[in-house]
Design an enzyme around this catalytic site. Structure first.
Site, PDB file in Angstrom:
ATOM      1  N   SER A   1      -7.704   2.038  -0.366  1.00  0.00           N
ATOM      2  CA  SER A   1      -6.409   2.484  -0.912  1.00  0.00           C
ATOM      3  C   SER A   1      -6.320   2.457  -2.433  1.00  0.00           C
ATOM      4  O   SER A   1      -5.340   2.960  -2.986  1.00  0.00           O
ATOM      5  CB  SER A   1      -5.278   1.645  -0.333  1.00  0.00           C
ATOM      6  OG  SER A   1      -4.961   2.109   0.946  1.00  0.00           O
TER       7      SER A   1
ATOM      8  N   TYR B   1       1.418  -3.332  -1.124  1.00  0.00           N
ATOM      9  CA  TYR B   1       2.111  -3.202   0.171  1.00  0.00           C
ATOM     10  C   TYR B   1       3.311  -4.134   0.249  1.00  0.00           C
ATOM     11  O   TYR B   1       4.028  -4.305  -0.727  1.00  0.00           O
ATOM     12  CB  TYR B   1       1.152  -3.444   1.344  1.00  0.00           C
ATOM     13  CG  TYR B   1      -0.195  -2.838   1.146  1.00  0.00           C
ATOM     14  CD1 TYR B   1      -0.340  -1.462   0.978  1.00  0.00           C
ATOM     15  CD2 TYR B   1      -1.344  -3.618   1.105  1.00  0.00           C
ATOM     16  CE1 TYR B   1      -1.582  -0.893   0.792  1.00  0.00           C
ATOM     17  CE2 TYR B   1      -2.584  -3.053   0.918  1.00  0.00           C
ATOM     18  CZ  TYR B   1      -2.696  -1.694   0.765  1.00  0.00           C
ATOM     19  OH  TYR B   1      -3.921  -1.151   0.579  1.00  0.00           O
TER      20      TYR B   1
HETATM   21  N1  LIG Z   1      -4.758  -0.165   2.765  1.00  0.00           N
HETATM   22  C1  LIG Z   1      -5.813   0.577   2.824  1.00  0.00           C
HETATM   23  O1  LIG Z   1      -6.760   0.410   2.066  1.00  0.00           O
HETATM   24  C2  LIG Z   1      -5.795   1.561   3.945  1.00  0.00           C
HETATM   25  C3  LIG Z   1      -6.694   2.727   3.761  1.00  0.00           C
HETATM   26  C4  LIG Z   1      -7.322   3.165   5.054  1.00  0.00           C
HETATM   27  N2  LIG Z   1      -8.253   4.225   4.770  1.00  0.00           N
HETATM   28  C5  LIG Z   1      -6.275   3.642   6.041  1.00  0.00           C
HETATM   29  O2  LIG Z   1      -5.893   4.758   5.994  1.00  0.00           O
HETATM   30  O3  LIG Z   1      -5.840   2.907   6.876  1.00  0.00           O
END
Ligand SMILES: NC(=O)CC[C@H](N)C(=O)O
Length: 308
Positions: A66, A244
């Site tokens: 992410s 998050y």
């Molecule tokens: N928080 C993350 O790094 C999530 C990215 C991951 N590729 C997803 O789509 O779930």
């Protein structure tokens, strides 16, 4: 006041944090990530006045996941007017897990911010509309910003995510039902998964993200990456939504704009001073690097740096 950093100091912080290794959990909902050795810890710092520092596993590449959401937003900011972006995605923290569908239904398919999966998928949809080869373009951007020409996608990770894409596909289709997704869903998912599957190390990440500490300028490029106002805006989004549902906890403990990924990487910005990248694959229950956050907490305290 110039920060007093050296590699020994970084080594000492890593040594203090190492006992935490074993207490988190490597992301396993993407099978290709489950096999990563959790026992890794690295940090790299790049300052706006040209200094480099590093310690631990700073040159081993990992899946940035992410963290790529910042890069896709920056790519979209270079392609679209402000209004066009922010009518399709919000600027507020979600307080929910990064892959939640909950608010999306209630809020008519407009994601809270570009750093949750829904928001990043809208951004990727916008890039698909404007770029002839979005995956190639992203590689060019990252290689240019880092100055490293062999940065690439991890095809196995991208494939693994595509094979387990039910939730991200559900998010995209829900947004499509509200008219907030214009392109072919599998095509955009593939772009998104490839961006997440970029393989980079801490040194490359600190170099890549330095422009956010330097009012939009990458020191080795003649053109600004984004305007100083856009750099400020991206930092604000990182501060409020980069970690998050623990953005508040992170602001409390570290106090810097930051973006994490489930590969265990975290990039943090000290505006006007430096970009920091840390990596440790084991995550806490919110999906942030357990030891990585602990390193940033000790470092911000030691340097006396916080935006608050
Ligand atoms: N928080 C993350 O790094 C999530 C990215 C991951 N590729 C997803 O789509 O779930």
């Amino acid at each position: 006041m110039a920060a007093n950093i050296n590699n020994q100091m970084l080594e000492a912080i890593l040594a203090q944090v190492r006992p935490l290794l074993g207490q988190g959990k490597v992301a396993d909902y993407i099978p290709a990530l489950a096999s990563v050795n959790g026992n890794k810890l690295g940090i790299a710092i790049r300052t706006v006045d040209g200094q480099h520092f590093q310690a631990g596993d700073a040159t081993e590449r990992f899946s940035i996941q992410s963290i790529s959401k910042v890069l896709s937003l920056v790519a979209a900011m270079r392609q679209y007017d402000e209004d066009e972006i922010w009518q399709r995605v919000g600027k507020d923290p979600s307080g929910q897990p990064f892959n939640s569908l909950l608010q999306l239904e209630i809020e008519q398919g407009k994601p809270r911010n570009p750093f949750i999966n829904a928001g990043a998928l809208v951004v990727c949809d916008m890039l698909q509309s404007r770029l002839s080869a979005p995956r190639q373009r992203m590689l060019e951007i990252v290689r240019q910003l880092s100055g490293v020409s062999d940065i690439a996608y991890d095809a196995a990770v991208a494939r693994s995510e595509f094979e387990h894409s039910a939730r991200n596909a559900a998010i995209a289709w829900l947004m499509k039902s509200f008219g907030n997704f214009h392109n072919d869903v599998p095509t955009v998912l593939q772009n998104y998964f490839h961006y997440c599957a970029l393989k980079m190390n801490c040194v490359e990440l600190a170099d890549t993200f330095l422009f956010l500490a330097a009012q939009g300028y990458a020191p080795h490029l003649s053109e600004p990456v984004v305007t100083s106002m856009q750099a400020r805006q991206v930092n604000a989004l990182m501060a409020t939504s980069g970690m998050y549902q623990s953005a508040g906890e992170f602001a409390w403990r570290v106090g810097l704009p930051a973006k994490s990924g489930v590969g265990g990487g975290v990039v943090a910005i000290v505006p006007h001073e430096m970009a920091i990248a840390v990596w440790s694959p084991e995550l806490d229950e919110t999906g942030n690097s357990l030891a990585g956050v602990a390193v940033l907490e000790r470092l911000s305290l030691k340097l006396g740096r916080s935006v608050y």
